[in-house]
Design an enzyme around this catalytic site. Sequence first.
Site, mmCIF file in Angstrom:
data_model
loop_
_atom_site.group_PDB
_atom_site.id
_atom_site.type_symbol
_atom_site.label_atom_id
_atom_site.label_comp_id
_atom_site.label_asym_id
_atom_site.label_seq_id
_atom_site.Cartn_x
_atom_site.Cartn_y
_atom_site.Cartn_z
ATOM 1 N N GLU A 1 -16.781 -11.242 1.921
ATOM 2 C CA GLU A 1 -15.832 -10.488 0.730
ATOM 3 C C GLU A 1 -15.265 -11.330 -0.119
ATOM 4 O OE1 GLU A 1 -15.222 -6.929 3.196
ATOM 5 O OE2 GLU A 1 -13.348 -6.714 1.796
ATOM 6 N N ARG B 1 -15.517 -4.663 9.977
ATOM 7 C CA ARG B 1 -15.314 -5.899 9.013
ATOM 8 C C ARG B 1 -16.772 -6.471 8.900
ATOM 9 N NH1 ARG B 1 -10.877 -5.026 8.015
ATOM 10 N NH2 ARG B 1 -8.870 -5.845 8.785
ATOM 11 N N HIS C 1 -14.270 -2.111 0.102
ATOM 12 C CA HIS C 1 -13.159 -2.191 1.247
ATOM 13 C C HIS C 1 -12.180 -1.220 0.923
ATOM 14 C CE1 HIS C 1 -11.600 -4.954 4.599
ATOM 15 N NE2 HIS C 1 -10.837 -3.629 4.666
#
Length: 383
Positions: A299, A270, A317
């Site tokens: 993000e 993450r 991602h």
Amino acid sequence: MAKPVQIEVWNPNGKYRVISTKSMPGTRWINLLIEQDCRLEICTEKKTILSVEDILALIGDRCDGVIGQLTEDWGETLFSALSRAGGKAFSNMAVGYNNVDVEAANKYGVAVGNTPGVLTETTAELAASLSLAAARRIVEADEFMRAGKYEGWLPHLFVGNLLKGQTVGVIGAGRIGSAYARMMIEGFKMNLIYYDLYQATRLEKFVTAYGQFLKASGEQPVTWKRAASMEEVLREADVISLHPILDKHVPPCNKERLHDERAILVNCSRGPVVDEVALVEHLRENPMFRVGLDVFEDEPYMKPGLADMKNAVVVPHIASASKWTREGLATLAALNVLGKIKGYSVWGNPNSVDAFLNGSSQPPAACPSIVNSKTLGLPVSKL
Ligand SMILES: NC(=O)c1ccc[n+]([C@@H]2O[C@H](COP(=O)([O-])OP(=O)(O)OC[C@H]3O[C@@H](n4cnc5c(N)ncnc54)[C@H](O)[C@@H]3O)[C@@H](O)[C@H]2O)c1
Ligand SMILES: O=C(O)[C@H](O)CO
């Protein structure tokens, strides 16, 4: 009042109302739900990230369960609304659930599902791809070719790092971290240093056995070491891949921890596990330090300067983005919600979910993975 959101409806007369906040790959998950008397509503709104208000509008007055995404903020507001609408089940279509306030879900008695196992190898393969891309400067070299700059072979052109015999460092040696470590050790004969709160016994045994095999074949054996801290891994490894869960106990790779001038850092966990501002500064000051990033602190945005760094490989991602895995994620998420609605118990081993993924047979009557099953006192399946 919340604005209505566009939906597509399957099996309109189904008894249980299930919502998926996004269209998901494959059709098996849809069929499994509608065969079991669910009316399925799939949100077809064009915008990528739904707001809490959008999801409130989707939940409405009556809803039995929701399949949601890691981009959504599942907290008090949504769980209380779901509970008011009669819902008792939510599942992320992701193994990571740092977007979910599990305590809020507990408060309203909502089961929270996630989707482990089906993405382990796919995600590890992307981490390995990023490690190679960074080590061998593949993106830079590709851009150079396309720009018509190649004038012929040169001794110094795009010289990168050899992995064989170097040390791979893994922070978070769980399912994905261990799968990645095995790929790098077996594929490139790297030594291992890892840091995890728990001992990765199976991984250690694998490295020991592979080391013995290499030795017996007259090759240099590989070795392993369990580090006492994340800092030790960052100090000693040549390639470091980050695979912990994201929670408040994971210290970020920040200015103090980023000091190696030549290492490779990969992040497929993450974004907030890395302090991206400090990373940009480190990349700027150390052109031989390289990164491969699948995830970002804010993000979908990158911190200023990151996009200009030649020593960074960045992808959006996509670590779990293989067809088999994404269809499997959808299936597991749907079965978590369906299982809770139908009153099924919880699968005993969320690390072993193959029984749910075989498209040619009926899945077990169980929820594949419910992260708050103990708190909610849900029974464990005997299947
Ligand atoms: N980029 C992607 O698309 C993608 C895909 C899958 C998973 N992920 C992320 O990867 C994470 C790991 O997935 P997994 O299936 O391997 O989970 P896992 O639970 O099997 O592994 C996580 C490991 O992190 C360790 N850990 C927890 N806290 C730690 C700490 N403070 N320091 C060091 N280690 C710690 C755990 O002990 C565990 O071994 C997920 O939570 C998710 O956030 C990202
Ligand atoms: O946590 C996860 O599962 C990923 O980030 C999405 O595949």
